[in-house]
Write a protein that holds these residues in place. Structure first.
Motif, PDB file in Angstrom:
ATOM      1  N   GLY A 106      -2.980  -4.646   2.056  1.00 56.93           N
ATOM      2  CA  GLY A 106      -2.889  -3.202   2.184  1.00 56.93           C
ATOM      3  C   GLY A 106      -2.819  -2.729   3.617  1.00 56.93           C
ATOM      4  N   GLY A 107      -2.500  -1.451   3.769  1.00 52.22           N
ATOM      5  CA  GLY A 107      -2.473  -0.829   5.077  1.00 52.22           C
ATOM      6  C   GLY A 107      -1.134  -0.942   5.772  1.00 52.22           C
ATOM      7  N   THR A 108      -1.126  -0.661   7.055  1.00 49.51           N
ATOM      8  CA  THR A 108       0.075  -0.727   7.871  1.00 49.51           C
ATOM      9  C   THR A 108      -0.043  -1.881   8.849  1.00 49.51           C
ATOM     10  OG1 THR A 108      -0.831   0.697   9.594  1.00 49.51           O
ATOM     11  CG2 THR A 108       0.236   1.793   7.737  1.00 49.51           C
ATOM     12  N   ALA A 109       1.047  -2.195   9.513  1.00 52.95           N
ATOM     13  CA  ALA A 109       1.022  -3.280  10.492  1.00 52.95           C
ATOM     14  C   ALA A 109       0.034  -2.975  11.617  1.00 52.95           C
ATOM     15  CB  ALA A 109       2.423  -3.505  11.057  1.00 52.95           C
ATOM     16  N   ALA A 110      -0.053  -1.697  12.012  1.00 51.47           N
ATOM     17  CA  ALA A 110      -0.946  -1.326  13.120  1.00 51.47           C
ATOM     18  C   ALA A 110      -2.403  -1.328  12.681  1.00 51.47           C
ATOM     19  CB  ALA A 110      -0.554   0.049  13.654  1.00 51.47           C
ATOM     20  N   ASP A 111      -2.653  -0.904  11.447  1.00 51.69           N
ATOM     21  CA  ASP A 111      -4.031  -0.793  10.959  1.00 51.69           C
ATOM     22  C   ASP A 111      -4.048  -1.105   9.475  1.00 51.69           C
ATOM     23  OD1 ASP A 111      -6.549  -0.165  10.129  1.00 51.69           O
ATOM     24  OD2 ASP A 111      -6.597   1.834  10.995  1.00 51.69           O
ATOM     25  N   PRO A 112      -4.539  -2.297   9.093  1.00 48.57           N
ATOM     26  CA  PRO A 112      -4.488  -2.691   7.679  1.00 48.57           C
ATOM     27  C   PRO A 112      -5.212  -1.743   6.749  1.00 48.57           C
ATOM     28  CG  PRO A 112      -5.007  -4.573   9.068  1.00 48.57           C
ATOM     29  CD  PRO A 112      -5.069  -3.361   9.940  1.00 48.57           C
ATOM     30  N   ALA A 113      -6.148  -0.957   7.251  1.00 46.87           N
ATOM     31  CA  ALA A 113      -6.908  -0.069   6.380  1.00 46.87           C
ATOM     32  C   ALA A 113      -6.368   1.360   6.362  1.00 46.87           C
ATOM     33  CB  ALA A 113      -8.372  -0.044   6.814  1.00 46.87           C
ATOM     34  N   GLU A 114      -5.394   1.661   7.203  1.00 44.32           N
ATOM     35  CA  GLU A 114      -5.022   3.058   7.435  1.00 44.32           C
ATOM     36  C   GLU A 114      -4.565   3.770   6.171  1.00 44.32           C
ATOM     37  OE1 GLU A 114      -1.439   5.315   9.710  1.00 44.32           O
ATOM     38  OE2 GLU A 114      -2.459   3.720  10.811  1.00 44.32           O
ATOM     39  N   GLU A 115      -3.537   3.264   5.500  1.00 47.65           N
ATOM     40  CA  GLU A 115      -2.977   3.967   4.348  1.00 47.65           C
ATOM     41  C   GLU A 115      -3.956   4.048   3.183  1.00 47.65           C
ATOM     42  OE1 GLU A 115      -0.222   6.015   1.963  1.00 47.65           O
ATOM     43  OE2 GLU A 115      -0.329   5.674   4.119  1.00 47.65           O
ATOM     44  N   PRO A 116      -4.567   2.942   2.726  1.00 43.58           N
ATOM     45  CA  PRO A 116      -5.526   3.051   1.626  1.00 43.58           C
ATOM     46  C   PRO A 116      -6.729   3.926   1.973  1.00 43.58           C
ATOM     47  CG  PRO A 116      -4.839   0.776   1.915  1.00 43.58           C
ATOM     48  CD  PRO A 116      -4.324   1.537   3.089  1.00 43.58           C
ATOM     49  N   ALA A 117      -7.221   3.838   3.207  1.00 39.89           N
ATOM     50  CA  ALA A 117      -8.371   4.651   3.592  1.00 39.89           C
ATOM     51  C   ALA A 117      -8.026   6.134   3.568  1.00 39.89           C
ATOM     52  CB  ALA A 117      -8.857   4.239   4.979  1.00 39.89           C
ATOM     53  N   ALA A 118      -6.822   6.477   4.011  1.00 41.34           N
ATOM     54  CA  ALA A 118      -6.397   7.876   3.981  1.00 41.34           C
ATOM     55  C   ALA A 118      -6.299   8.376   2.543  1.00 41.34           C
ATOM     56  CB  ALA A 118      -5.063   8.029   4.702  1.00 41.34           C
TER      57      ALA A 118
ATOM     58  N   ALA B 273       0.817  -1.213   0.000  1.00 43.02           N
ATOM     59  CA  ALA B 273       0.000   0.000   0.000  1.00 43.02           C
ATOM     60  C   ALA B 273       0.849   1.261   0.000  1.00 43.02           C
ATOM     61  CB  ALA B 273      -0.926  -0.002   1.221  1.00 43.02           C
ATOM     62  N   GLY B 274       2.152   1.128   0.238  1.00 48.14           N
ATOM     63  CA  GLY B 274       3.028   2.289   0.234  1.00 48.14           C
ATOM     64  C   GLY B 274       3.333   2.764  -1.179  1.00 48.14           C
ATOM     65  N   PRO B 275       4.232   3.728  -1.301  1.00 47.43           N
ATOM     66  CA  PRO B 275       4.534   4.309  -2.615  1.00 47.43           C
ATOM     67  C   PRO B 275       4.992   3.294  -3.651  1.00 47.43           C
ATOM     68  CG  PRO B 275       5.466   5.652  -0.858  1.00 47.43           C
ATOM     69  CD  PRO B 275       4.948   4.402  -0.207  1.00 47.43           C
ATOM     70  N   GLU B 276       5.669   2.227  -3.204  1.00 43.61           N
ATOM     71  CA  GLU B 276       6.211   1.266  -4.171  1.00 43.61           C
ATOM     72  C   GLU B 276       5.136   0.485  -4.911  1.00 43.61           C
ATOM     73  OE1 GLU B 276       6.532  -0.870  -0.115  1.00 43.61           O
ATOM     74  OE2 GLU B 276       6.414   1.165  -0.918  1.00 43.61           O
ATOM     75  N   GLY B 277       3.920   0.440  -4.377  1.00 44.04           N
ATOM     76  CA  GLY B 277       2.850  -0.286  -5.051  1.00 44.04           C
ATOM     77  C   GLY B 277       2.062   0.550  -6.044  1.00 44.04           C
ATOM     78  N   GLY B 278       2.145   1.870  -5.925  1.00 42.19           N
ATOM     79  CA  GLY B 278       1.429   2.746  -6.837  1.00 42.19           C
ATOM     80  C   GLY B 278      -0.047   2.901  -6.542  1.00 42.19           C
TER      81      GLY B 278
END
Length: 363
Positions: free
Chosen positions: A214-226, A184-189
């Motif tokens: 997707g997401g972060t270790a703490a919250d799988p939805a955090e990055e995509p949801a943001a 989900a980070g920049p490397e995935g686009g």
């Protein structure tokens, strides 16, 4: 008389065994080799250095050592042949892992060239997972190409489960569902795909995006949801969080189109790509430097013509959504492309290589 099982010490970085990339590859390979009768003992390299690895190999006393190394494994490769027992053949697999795209540059690339050249000359056999991987230096073993198989294969009952998944998402009849696989980070686009959603929804108002993982270790939805909130597409994005293989298989069946927009391009041996193609999911990808690659030449994927460009994603995905004949053709060609990529065949190719390295060709 039955052939004695080959005992292999498999050297590797301490990857996550359940993940995508080298960790997932290694887990599948070890299981397949075990089914083929090869006894594998895994030896994590970590940061302990070559001497500790050599001591562990001597303690295990294997018939053969197989090093699985990413291009970034600089601390060990060049030293390895001189540290192992002289009578124990070394097989080395080199993986492209994001740092190495076949064209190393600068001081780091030069160091990789020197170390890999020494490793190649000290190995009885060298495996590359992609023919585009550059193996420098004359002499030594000629690389053998053994591509990986899909990390997620089409699971029994997954098509039916995919229909249930669509219903659970509340999709109206005929509403298009996109699937994203990758970090989900920049490397995935993913950012560029989410940014493309408002434009895609002008032509397809009910369109939804399913982020598999997707997401972060703490919250799988955090990055995509943001990201979805940032680009006014929060109602269009669903994040699954980590899924077991059978649920990933169902998600790929649920999707109308998979989109892999990695800024560095998606290589022919990407586990995400191979998994999507194995399910007959029409797939749009960005491509690495140096060309479109084998999947495109085989007509197995649609190409996103510019990287880090939401307009290019809109063009490629919009074309797929508007052309059911094209989607069926990509589904058929995608399945055909990966048909030869199975883990038993990968294991059989390794077993043949091991036998040659141990001079058991007639075994």
């Amino acid at each position: 008389m039955a052939e004695e099982p080959i005992r292999v010490a498999m050297l590797h970085d301490p990857y996550r065994e359940d993940g995508e990339g080298l960790g997932g590859y290694l887990t599948h390979l070890v299981r397949a080799l075990d089914s083929a009768g090869v006894r594998v003992q895994r030896v994590p390299v970590g940061t302990t250095g070559g001497l500790a690895v050599a001591r562990e190999v001597r303690r295990l006393g294997p018939d053969l050592v197989h090093a699985q190394l990413p291009s970034s494994g600089h601390r060990l490769p060049g030293l390895l042949p001189g540290l192992l027992p002289r009578t124990t053949p070394l097989v080395t697999t080199l993986h492209a892992d994001g740092d190495h795209d076949g064209q190393p540059a600068g001081r780091l690339g030069s160091a990789w060239h020197r170390l890999t050249d020494r490793l190649r000359r000290g190995s009885a056999a060298v495996v590359v997972t992609d023919p585009a991987i550059h193996v420098p230096g004359p002499g030594g073993a000629e690389p053998v190409v053994i591509p990986p198989a899909p990390p997620v294969t089409d699971q029994p009952g997954a098509a039916r489960a995919g229909r249930r998944m669509r219903a659970g998402l509340g999709l109206p009849e005929g509403a298009p569902l996109l699937a994203f696989l990758g970090p989900a980070g920049p490397e995935g686009g993913l950012r560029h795909l989410v940014r493309a959603l408002p434009e895609l929804r002008r032509a397809h108002p009910d369109l939804r995006l399913l982020v598999i993982g997707g997401g972060t270790a703490a919250d799988p939805a955090e990055e995509p949801a943001a990201l979805a909130r940032r680009y006014a597409a929060a109602d269009a994005v669903t994040v699954t969080g980590p899924l077991p293989p059978e649920r990933i298989s169902a998600a790929l069946h649920a999707a109308d189109v998979a989109v892999l927009p990695a800024p560095a391009g998606v290589g022919a041996t990407s586990g995400h790509l191979l998994s999507a193609l194995a399910h007959g999911t029409p797939t749009a990808v960005t491509v690495p430097d140096g060309g479109d690659g084998a999947p495109h030449r085989a007509g197995a994927v649609a190409v996103i013509r510019a990287r880090e460009d939401s307009a290019a994603i809109v063009a490629a995905v919009g074309r797929l959504l508007g052309d059911p004949v094209l989607r069926r053709r990509l589904a058929e060609r995608g399945r055909a492309y990966v048909a030869a990529y199975t883990w038993p065949r990968v294991a059989a190719a390794h077993l043949e290589l091991y036998r040659r390295a141990l001079h058991r060709d007639g075994g």
